[in-house]
Design an enzyme around this catalytic site. Structure first.
Site, PDB file in Angstrom:
ATOM      1  N   ASP A   8      41.115  79.625  63.624  1.00 25.13           N
ATOM      2  CA  ASP A   8      41.186  78.308  62.993  1.00 25.13           C
ATOM      3  C   ASP A   8      40.728  77.285  64.030  1.00 25.13           C
ATOM      4  O   ASP A   8      40.191  77.635  65.094  1.00 25.13           O
ATOM      5  CB  ASP A   8      42.587  78.049  62.406  1.00 25.13           C
ATOM      6  CG  ASP A   8      43.659  77.782  63.460  1.00 25.13           C
ATOM      7  OD1 ASP A   8      43.345  77.847  64.679  1.00 25.13           O
ATOM      8  OD2 ASP A   8      44.814  77.519  63.080  1.00 25.13           O
ATOM      9  N   CYS A  67      44.490  81.452  66.891  1.00 21.34           N
ATOM     10  CA  CYS A  67      44.884  80.132  66.401  1.00 21.34           C
ATOM     11  C   CYS A  67      45.573  79.436  67.562  1.00 21.34           C
ATOM     12  O   CYS A  67      45.448  79.885  68.708  1.00 21.34           O
ATOM     13  CB  CYS A  67      45.758  80.226  65.151  1.00 21.34           C
ATOM     14  SG  CYS A  67      47.343  81.064  65.347  1.00 21.34           S
ATOM     15  N   THR A  69      48.660  79.249  68.580  1.00 19.43           N
ATOM     16  CA  THR A  69      49.609  80.107  69.297  1.00 19.43           C
ATOM     17  C   THR A  69      49.369  81.594  69.079  1.00 19.43           C
ATOM     18  O   THR A  69      49.975  82.412  69.766  1.00 19.43           O
ATOM     19  CB  THR A  69      51.041  79.816  68.804  1.00 19.43           C
ATOM     20  OG1 THR A  69      51.087  80.093  67.389  1.00 19.43           O
ATOM     21  CG2 THR A  69      51.440  78.372  69.076  1.00 19.43           C
ATOM     22  N   GLY A  70      48.606  81.953  68.084  1.00 18.92           N
ATOM     23  CA  GLY A  70      48.462  83.347  67.654  1.00 18.92           C
ATOM     24  C   GLY A  70      49.513  83.754  66.637  1.00 18.92           C
ATOM     25  O   GLY A  70      49.353  84.746  65.918  1.00 18.92           O
ATOM     26  N   HIS A 100      50.641 102.809  71.299  1.00 20.21           N
ATOM     27  CA  HIS A 100      51.850 103.240  70.583  1.00 20.21           C
ATOM     28  C   HIS A 100      51.933 102.699  69.164  1.00 20.21           C
ATOM     29  O   HIS A 100      52.492 103.358  68.292  1.00 20.21           O
ATOM     30  CB  HIS A 100      53.101 102.806  71.360  1.00 20.21           C
ATOM     31  CG  HIS A 100      53.385 103.675  72.547  1.00 20.21           C
ATOM     32  ND1 HIS A 100      54.570 103.638  73.247  1.00 20.21           N
ATOM     33  CD2 HIS A 100      52.620 104.618  73.167  1.00 20.21           C
ATOM     34  CE1 HIS A 100      54.543 104.523  74.231  1.00 20.21           C
ATOM     35  NE2 HIS A 100      53.363 105.120  74.219  1.00 20.21           N
ATOM     36  N   HIS A 135      54.109 108.686  67.476  1.00 19.66           N
ATOM     37  CA  HIS A 135      53.826 107.287  67.123  1.00 19.66           C
ATOM     38  C   HIS A 135      53.191 107.172  65.736  1.00 19.66           C
ATOM     39  O   HIS A 135      53.336 106.144  65.075  1.00 19.66           O
ATOM     40  CB  HIS A 135      52.920 106.653  68.183  1.00 19.66           C
ATOM     41  CG  HIS A 135      53.469 106.752  69.570  1.00 19.66           C
ATOM     42  ND1 HIS A 135      54.638 106.142  69.939  1.00 19.66           N
ATOM     43  CD2 HIS A 135      53.031 107.431  70.657  1.00 19.66           C
ATOM     44  CE1 HIS A 135      54.895 106.420  71.210  1.00 19.66           C
ATOM     45  NE2 HIS A 135      53.938 107.209  71.668  1.00 19.66           N
TER      46      HIS A 135
HETATM   47  C1  RB5 Z   1      47.058  74.414  63.905  1.00 18.19           C
HETATM   48  O1  RB5 Z   1      47.343  73.133  64.371  1.00 18.19           O
HETATM   49  C2  RB5 Z   1      48.138  75.378  64.359  1.00 18.19           C
HETATM   50  O2  RB5 Z   1      49.304  75.177  63.617  1.00 18.19           O
HETATM   51  C3  RB5 Z   1      47.663  76.792  64.213  1.00 18.19           C
HETATM   52  O3  RB5 Z   1      46.499  76.949  64.952  1.00 18.19           O
HETATM   53  C4  RB5 Z   1      48.563  77.905  64.706  1.00 18.19           C
HETATM   54  O4  RB5 Z   1      49.052  77.632  65.976  1.00 18.19           O
HETATM   55  C5  RB5 Z   1      49.608  78.342  63.797  1.00 18.19           C
HETATM   56  O5  RB5 Z   1      50.304  79.333  64.076  1.00 18.19           O
END
Ligand code: RB5
Length: 148
Positions: A8, A67, A69-70, A100, A135
């Site tokens: 994103d 994104c 944070t992922g 695993h 696994h």
């Molecule tokens: C976008 O601002 C942010 O919320 C998205 O990239 C992500 O971190 C969500 O988990």
């Protein structure tokens, strides 16, 4: 390795850098989804759903979703039966998620990891192999849980 990549707006520089790195290592980046720059706001569940469809349609391929944070990408991806998405920020776990857990999608946070660590995480993920054996049974249990 064939790789499908998406992000994103929260991780465009990381996505672009990892696409370049993966190609430099000789991998085939089949798909790149996401905005051209950080001003192109998109909803991460939409990108995750599209990306995971590419991964599931391409046996043996892996996915990379970035994104902010992922976390959002992983939450969305793990709703899809057959997808095992792992949010990673250390190299040991990047290897073990493949070895695993047979993770098939790597999720990274563009606001969490720098480009150098991002490359190290992707390289470890791509280089590791699923060990199977005991696994495999556990991974099958995960898929059964997703199917409900
Ligand atoms: C976008 O601002 C942010 O919320 C998205 O990239 C992500 O971190 C969500 O988990």
């Amino acid at each position: 390795m064939r790789i499908h990549v998406g992000s994103d707006h929260g991780a465009v520089p990381l996505r672009r850098d990892l696409v370049e790195a993966a190609r430099g290592w000789g991998h085939e980046v089949v798909t790149e989804l996401g905005p051209a720059d950080a001003s192109g706001s998109v909803d991460y569940p939409d990108i995750a759903a599209q990306l995971c469809a590419h991964v599931l349609a391409d046996p043996g391929a892996l996915g990379l979703l970035c994104c902010g944070t992922g976390q959002g990408m992983a939450m969305a991806a793990n709703c899809i039966p057959g997808i095992r998405a792992a949010v990673l920020s250390d190299v040991f776990s990047a290897t073990m998620a493949r070895a695993h857990n047979d993770a098939n999608v790597l999720c990274l946070g563009g606001r969490v990891v720098g480009l150098g660590l991002g490359r190290a995480l992707l390289q470890a993920f791509l280089d590791a192999r699923f060990e199977g054996g005991r696994h495999a049974r556990r991974v099958e249990q995960l898929t059964a849980m997703q199917r409900g």
